[in-house]
Write an enzyme that holds these catalytic residues in place. Structure first.
Site, PDB file in Angstrom:
ATOM      1  N   ARG A 107      56.346  18.480  77.848  1.00  0.00           N
ATOM      2  CA  ARG A 107      55.295  18.903  76.914  1.00  0.00           C
ATOM      3  C   ARG A 107      55.877  19.047  75.511  1.00  0.00           C
ATOM      4  NH1 ARG A 107      49.781  18.804  76.661  1.00  0.00           N
ATOM      5  NH2 ARG A 107      48.835  20.799  76.153  1.00  0.00           N
ATOM      6  N   THR A 408      44.711  10.547  76.730  1.00  0.00           N
ATOM      7  CA  THR A 408      45.623  10.749  77.849  1.00  0.00           C
ATOM      8  C   THR A 408      45.518   9.598  78.838  1.00  0.00           C
ATOM      9  OG1 THR A 408      45.201  13.089  77.618  1.00  0.00           O
ATOM     10  CG2 THR A 408      46.364  12.452  79.600  1.00  0.00           C
ATOM     11  N   THR A 426      50.283  11.906  77.365  1.00  0.00           N
ATOM     12  CA  THR A 426      49.200  11.974  76.382  1.00  0.00           C
ATOM     13  C   THR A 426      49.723  12.081  74.961  1.00  0.00           C
ATOM     14  OG1 THR A 426      47.188  13.234  75.841  1.00  0.00           O
ATOM     15  CG2 THR A 426      49.091  14.525  76.493  1.00  0.00           C
ATOM     16  N   GLU A 447      49.157  17.387  69.761  1.00  0.00           N
ATOM     17  CA  GLU A 447      49.127  18.254  70.943  1.00  0.00           C
ATOM     18  C   GLU A 447      48.968  19.736  70.611  1.00  0.00           C
ATOM     19  OE1 GLU A 447      48.363  17.289  74.482  1.00  0.00           O
ATOM     20  OE2 GLU A 447      49.753  15.871  73.580  1.00  0.00           O
ATOM     21  N   SER A 474      48.275  23.139  78.761  1.00  0.00           N
ATOM     22  CA  SER A 474      47.684  21.846  79.103  1.00  0.00           C
ATOM     23  C   SER A 474      46.757  21.997  80.296  1.00  0.00           C
ATOM     24  CB  SER A 474      48.799  20.862  79.453  1.00  0.00           C
ATOM     25  OG  SER A 474      48.262  19.679  80.007  1.00  0.00           O
ATOM     26  N   SER A 475      45.953  20.962  80.516  1.00  0.00           N
ATOM     27  CA  SER A 475      45.149  20.885  81.734  1.00  0.00           C
ATOM     28  C   SER A 475      45.617  19.757  82.636  1.00  0.00           C
ATOM     29  CB  SER A 475      43.689  20.635  81.378  1.00  0.00           C
ATOM     30  OG  SER A 475      43.200  21.683  80.589  1.00  0.00           O
ATOM     31  N   GLY A 496      41.208  15.952  79.136  1.00  0.00           N
ATOM     32  CA  GLY A 496      41.266  17.329  78.634  1.00  0.00           C
ATOM     33  C   GLY A 496      41.065  18.294  79.790  1.00  0.00           C
TER      34      GLY A 496
HETATM   35  N1  GLU Z   1      45.926  17.473  75.621  1.00  0.00           N
HETATM   36  C1  GLU Z   1      45.210  17.630  76.835  1.00  0.00           C
HETATM   37  C2  GLU Z   1      45.956  18.472  77.833  1.00  0.00           C
HETATM   38  O1  GLU Z   1      47.141  18.491  77.827  1.00  0.00           O
HETATM   39  C3  GLU Z   1      44.880  16.325  77.459  1.00  0.00           C
HETATM   40  C4  GLU Z   1      43.937  15.564  76.603  1.00  0.00           C
HETATM   41  C5  GLU Z   1      43.037  14.655  77.332  1.00  0.00           C
HETATM   42  O2  GLU Z   1      43.218  14.377  78.513  1.00  0.00           O
HETATM   43  O3  GLU Z   1      42.121  14.174  76.706  1.00  0.00           O
HETATM   44  O4  GLU Z   1      45.376  19.107  78.628  1.00  0.00           O
END
Ligand code: GLU
Length: 597
Positions: A107, A408, A426, A447, A474-475, A496
């Site tokens: 990350r 991503t 991503t 990010e 993050s997700s 996301g």
């Molecule tokens: N930045 C997002 C995350 O780390 C991911 C973005 C996306 O999948 O559009 O959760």
């Protein structure tokens, strides 16, 4: 997205790519479909070039880690608005010999100078608009992707990073065919791209997105990959490429003659060469939860993915009666998602103690949350987070924000030895912070906008505010599921915060709703992230909306699509079902080494 290679078609056919399904087309190009079944190894990505490169590595005797890195580097070329060396991600690896799951946390990190007020405008004390923060140097974290590839190759691979960067360099040099998705991704953010000389030169040739069907080349990125191959990753973290990266952050390459208007001032960022040189990977233990006899391994903090997926599965398992109908199963899926999101927003960030994570993933906590679900009536959303110090059915206070991105990318690879890579990476929003590093051919991440700009939890502490050197929450949810200690399923998706619900829903589809993996992949999706209305694809809304509305669920306006997943299922007898999207984001590409045993 499914670009068929242009000039690379020649090399791909001479590389002898064998694709299980569907067969090669008359023109000799490998026609990589969304599903492939067979043996000897498997690759699933969103892009035919990347899948073909990964497959070739497997066919030449490389392992899953080698193939994943080569495919990822290729995605950096053909999916440059989703991922690349300007960003970060999470790499999950199953080592078949040791029967062990390991992870790499690549990350991005905030500058050492960052404070909680990173995204507060000093002029008025208010948080910046998302796009104002995004298209700036402020949003850029020190990238972890290249370090991830290097570390994975060293720890578990059988090839050097240098050799694994070569196929991607070739694709960058020879070019690939622009498809509708690539064209639309540029069109959607063209006003920002047009502000920067480097970005408009590469992606707005003649002032407009490259036409569908044209050949897109990126000789700067080819040279960047080759320079790294020659000199090692120090040239990125401590050398000439890093210097250019930091210069771009601190002094954005604003065009003398911008194309189009952008609504916001473009602010520089404070990331330094020392921040970049100080970047460190982490190797957290995966999080683990048990679901209906399966063991689900996911990503630990700073991702909230593994914890939220695991908590929601635990709640479903606790609360869902064995005899449930499809509507009841979906009802529990939506309720469990909302409860898990409330807890995630309250408790999960980069610095969350592991004892909190263990508590959130405990069966006792699942029981304390599941008891709130009424089988006959949807909870009013947002639901409050639970109090983890309490016993009994949990009380609470406030909800939290719901993010949805569409950037991503995810890839899934397995080899003939049984090793697996599940990798989500991503640059955050589609097009990242929209700045191509001049002369280097890659886009920077935004990010740090994954931090909350201002506290979201009322009087309670917010776990995801910016801080010095901190990783934003993050997700991303790269997930590997074992059954009786043996691989059963590996999956992940972009999107996301909807990543969490997409992974969750695919597991529900496969395990509880009796779908095959390709069916679970294609099935219409819905996402309940603890907001008043469910976000759903139109087909989900049409099919299940009436029954769910009768239970008290409400729907937000439909969204065209959620996620762009990839997955592999492991069948008895050493076979693979490799699966990617049939149509979302232009469709993905799956392949196996041998269609028959
Ligand atoms: N930045 C997002 C995350 O780390 C991911 C973005 C996306 O999948 O559009 O959760």
């Amino acid at each position: 997205m499914r670009f068929l290679p242009a000039l690379t078609a020649l090399s791909l056919t001479t590389m002898g790519v064998v694709v299980a399904s569907p067969p090669a087309t008359a023109g000799g190009n490998p026609a990589l479909g969304p599903t492939a079944t067979g043996y000897g190894g498997a690759v699933a990505t969103v892009d035919a070039n990347a899948t073909a490169v990964g497959l070739d590595v497997l066919r030449r005797g490389g392992n899953a880690v080698d193939a994943a890195i080569a495919a990822a580097a290729t995605l950096g070329v053909t999916e440059p608005f989703s991922a690349g060396i300007g960003g970060g991600g999470f790499f999950v690896y199953y080592d078949a010999k040791r029967k062990k799951i390991s992870t790499i946390d690549g990350r991005e990190t905030a500058p050492a100078s960052a404070t909680e007020r990173l995204f507060i405008d000093p002029a008025d004390g208010l948080p910046y608009d998302f796009n104002e923060a995004r298209v700036s140097g402020l949003s850029v974290g020190a990238p972890g992707t290249l370090a991830t590839w290097e570390s994975a190759a060293r720890k578990w691979g059988t090839r050097s990073l240098s050799s694994l960067l070569q196929p991607a360099a070739r694709v960058a040099e020879e070019g690939f065919v622009v498809d509708a998705t690539f064209n639309q991704q540029i069109a959607a953010i063209a006003p920002a791209f047009g502000q920067f000389s480097s970005t408009s030169e590469l992606y707005l040739p003649g002032g407009a997105p490259p036409a569908v069907g044209s050949i897109q080349r990126n000789p700067d990125l080819a040279a960047t990959y080759r320079l790294i191959a020659r000199k090692g990753t120090d040239v990125f973290y401590r050398g000439a490429i890093g210097a250019d990266l930091i210069e771009t952050v601190q002094n954005p390459p604003i065009a003398d003659d911008p194309i189009g208007d952008w609504a916001y001032p473009i602010r520089p960022g404070a990331l330094t060469r020392a921040d970049l040189a100080g970047y460190r990977l982490r190797y957290p233990d995966p999080v683990r939860s048990d679901y209906r006899g399966l063991t689900v391994y996911g990503m630990n903090t700073p991702s909230s993915g593994g914890t939220a997926v695991g908590e929601a599965l635990n709640i479903i398992e606790k609360g869902l009666p064995a005899s449930a109908s499809t509507t009841e199963k979906l009802h529990y899926y939506l309720e469990a998602s909302a409860l898990a999101f409330a807890d995630r927003n309250r408790y999960v960030g980069a610095d969350t103690p592991q004892r909190t994570i263990r508590r959130l993933l405990s069966d006792r906590w699942a029981a304390q949350r599941a008891c709130q679900i009424d089988p006959g009536k949807a909870l009013t959303k947002p639901v409050p987070p639970g109090d983890i110090t309490a016993t009994g059915c949990t009380p609470a206070t406030v909800g939290g924000p719901a993010e949805q991105g569409q950037s991503t990318t995810n890839l899934t690879v397995a080899d003939k030895w049984g090793n697996i890579v599940e990798y989500t990476f991503t640059i955050e929003a589609t097009g990242g912070n929209t700045m191509v590093v001049p002369g280097r051919g890659f886009v920077l991440n935004n990010e740090l906008t994954d931090f909350n700009f201002a506290p979201t939890q009322g009087d309670a502490p917010d776990p995801n505010l910016p801080g010095p050197g901190k990783r934003p929450r993050s997700s991303m949810s790269p997930t590997i599921v074992l059954s009786d200690g043996k691989p059963f399923l590996a999956l992940g998706s972009p999107g996301g915060a909807t990543i969490i619900t997409t992974v969750l829903q695919m597991i529900l589809n496969r395990v509880d709703l009796g779908m095959t993996l390709p069916e679970a992949m294609a099935a219409p999706r819905a996402s309940q992230r603890n907001t008043a209305g469910i976000q759903a694809e139109p087909a989900f809304h049409t099919r299940y909306g009436p029954a769910l509305t009768a239970l008290g669920h409400t729907f937000a306006p439909d969204v065209a699509e959620l996620g762009a997943a990839t997955a592999i299922e492991f069948t008895r007898g050493g076979g693979f079902i490799a699966s990617s999207e049939p149509s979302r984001r232009g469709g993905g590409a799956a392949a196996v080494v041998r269609p028959a045993r």
